[in-house]
Design an enzyme around this catalytic site. Structure first.
Site, PDB file in Angstrom:
ATOM      1  N   CYS A  24       0.821  -1.201   0.000  1.00 66.60           N
ATOM      2  CA  CYS A  24       0.000   0.000   0.000  1.00 66.60           C
ATOM      3  C   CYS A  24       0.854   1.250   0.000  1.00 66.60           C
ATOM      4  O   CYS A  24       0.931   1.962   1.013  1.00 66.60           O
ATOM      5  CB  CYS A  24      -0.958  -0.044   1.181  1.00 66.60           C
ATOM      6  SG  CYS A  24      -2.071  -1.437   1.007  1.00 66.60           S
ATOM      7  N   GLU A  25       1.530   1.479  -1.102  1.00 65.79           N
ATOM      8  CA  GLU A  25       2.333   2.669  -1.267  1.00 65.79           C
ATOM      9  C   GLU A  25       2.467   2.969  -2.744  1.00 65.79           C
ATOM     10  O   GLU A  25       2.783   2.068  -3.520  1.00 65.79           O
ATOM     11  CB  GLU A  25       3.732   2.432  -0.676  1.00 65.79           C
ATOM     12  CG  GLU A  25       3.942   3.379   0.443  1.00 65.79           C
ATOM     13  CD  GLU A  25       5.278   3.292   1.122  1.00 65.79           C
ATOM     14  OE1 GLU A  25       5.289   2.834   2.262  1.00 65.79           O
ATOM     15  OE2 GLU A  25       6.254   3.709   0.507  1.00 65.79           O
TER      16      GLU A  25
END
Ligand code: LLP
Length: 444
Positions: free
Chosen positions: A360-361
């Site tokens: 999640c980046e």
């Protein structure tokens, strides 16, 4: 698509549209062991180790030791191969040292490195009689003197200097500058040598420097060797001591993409050996033992990472089931890689795509602008040159278990590091107990 030969393992081939490594069909391996999966090609690995030993034996007139830098990738099976190939091992933590011991690497051929070693790490290294502790700074030296003061047999010590040489590489992996975090400034060297010689529990072996990683131009390595020898000559004049060992560290670069030149281990050995021999002649020093510490150039090319394509977004994005937690190098250094679709390896490539990692980046982009055949969910992405500083730097970001590592050769595949399980990931997780267990502030 064709495989750039110097980027993939020496055994990599395409047959029936599928990628094979070490005689194994990687599509079948992905099905058997799951993805993401890291492969290590034994022939490429052992070939690089032998190339180092042979090239230095041919190029250098004095004794040579090749130490594999375990930080690039380490597990017991790999350390066993290191020992079988008669390389030494450089470690940087108590647990890496434990792996060396489990693998039966002779302790005389183990060096302990690090800029912030704990007392426990120094004590283990001393108790197990490692060949050398590579001392980084005066505070460490003071602690090591205290730890070794009652030893009957002194502990060997190399002093790491900061040679004030800026390597031509990414700033995060340049380590030789005057203000670098690593090594004794030259101004502190005299004091360090005086203290080492005076310490009853220590034996001064010589000097060490490591100016950085992923080096292609060797000029700065030559300059580093000149500094090492000039300092050794100065110390001899001042203290009457001659080093038995000098080390210019590791750092030889490897190609990650087809446009980069192949790794030339024989040339590296010739340049390093000639520089040391010329400098020693000039300063009238006997040839010391030469220790080199390659990590990446031993293990990078042997590694292949396999990921499952999970989906696509428009024409630009392919989503895969791994990314920055198993390979942080693109996010951290802007590193580039080569890849193919392992199950459609003979189809022509079309418009380039970006490969988005599962974490999640936004910065978790494993490859940018890579030309692949039009990919579908379920396809298998194989990333080359994935052996070094990938699994060794892996994390559990998003609480995702880390991948398995499989050694391949002669059509056989052996798990040498099993996939992490959910239980492994949660093994250190300690729920609140007693009165706090199960309480909630929620009212609905
Ligand atoms: N010796 C010392 C003292 C080192 O610090 C290193 C690497 C080596 C040898 C081995 O260098 P190599 O031959 O592998 O270049 N994570 C970074 C690389 C960090 C290198 C740390 N020291 C990367 O992924 O590029």
């Amino acid at each position: 698509m064709s495989l750039a030969p110097h980027v993939w393992p020496v055994t990599a081939t395409v047959a029936g549209g599928r990628l094979f490594v070490g005689g194994c069909d990687v599509v079948a391996l992905a099905e058997q062991f799951g993805t993401p999966l890291y492969l290590l090609d034994e022939a490429t690995l052992r070939g690089a180790m032998r190339a180092y030993r042979q090239a230095f034996a041919a190029a250098y007139s004095g004794p040579v030791r090749v130490h594999y830098a375990g930080k690039a990738l380490l597990n017991t099976a790999l350390a066993q191969i290191v020992a079988q190939e008669e390389l030494g091992l450089d470690v940087v933590s108590a647990t890496e040292l434990l792996v060396a011991q489990r693998a039966g690497v002779p302790m005389a051929h183990v060096h302990l490195h690090g800029n912030a070693k704990s007392d426990a790490e120094l004590e283990r290294a001393v108790a197990w009689r490692v060949g050398a502790i590579v001392v980084d700074n005066l505070d460490e030296l003071a602690r090591l003197r205290a730890i070794t003061k009652h030893l009957a047999e002194p502990q060997g010590v190399l002093l790491r200097i900061a040679p004030a040489i800026e390597a031509d590489t990414h700033a995060h992996i340049a380590t030789g500058g005057e203000t670098a975090k690593f090594g004794l400034p030259l101004a502190a060297l005299e004091e360090a040598v005086a203290q080492t010689i005076a310490a009853p529990g220590l034996r001064w072996l010589g000097l060490h420097a490591h100016i950085g990683s992923q080096l292609f131009a060797l000029d700065q390595v030559v300059a580093t060797i000149e500094v090492l020898v000039a300092q050794a000559a100065r110390l001899r004049a001042q203290f009457g001591v001659t080093p038995v060992e000098l080390s210019p560290g590791g750092g030889l670069g490897v190609p990650y993409t087809a446009d980069q030149p192949p790794t030339d281990i024989p040339r590296y050995a010739q340049v390093v050996s000639a520089a040391l021999q010329v400098a020693c002649t000039r300063h009238n020093l006997p040839l010391p033992r030469l220790t080199v510490e390659p990590g990446r150039s031993i293990v990078a090319r042997a590694g292949v990472a396999l990921y499952r394509v999970m989906g696509r977004k428009g024409r630009r994005w392919l989503h895969i089931d791994g990314g920055m937690a198993d390979n942080i190098r693109p996010a951290l250094y802007g590193a580039r890689y080569s890849a193919v679709l392992a199950n459609r390896a003979d189809e022509p490539a079309c418009d380039p795509v970006d490969i988005g990692g599962r974490y999640c980046e936004s910065g978790d982009v494993l490859l940018r602008e890579i030309a692949l055949p039009p990919a579908q969910p379920g396809d298998l992405l194989a990333v080359a040159t994935a052996g070094a500083y990938t699994l060794s730097m892996a994390s559990n970001y998003n609480l995702v278990p880390r991948p398995a590592l499989v050694l391949v050769g002669n059509g056989q595949a052996r798990v040498i590091q099993r996939r992490e399980t959910e239980e492994d990931v949660l093994a250190r997780d300690v729920p609140l107990g007693g009165d706090n267990a199960g309480t909630t502030l929620w009212r609905d």
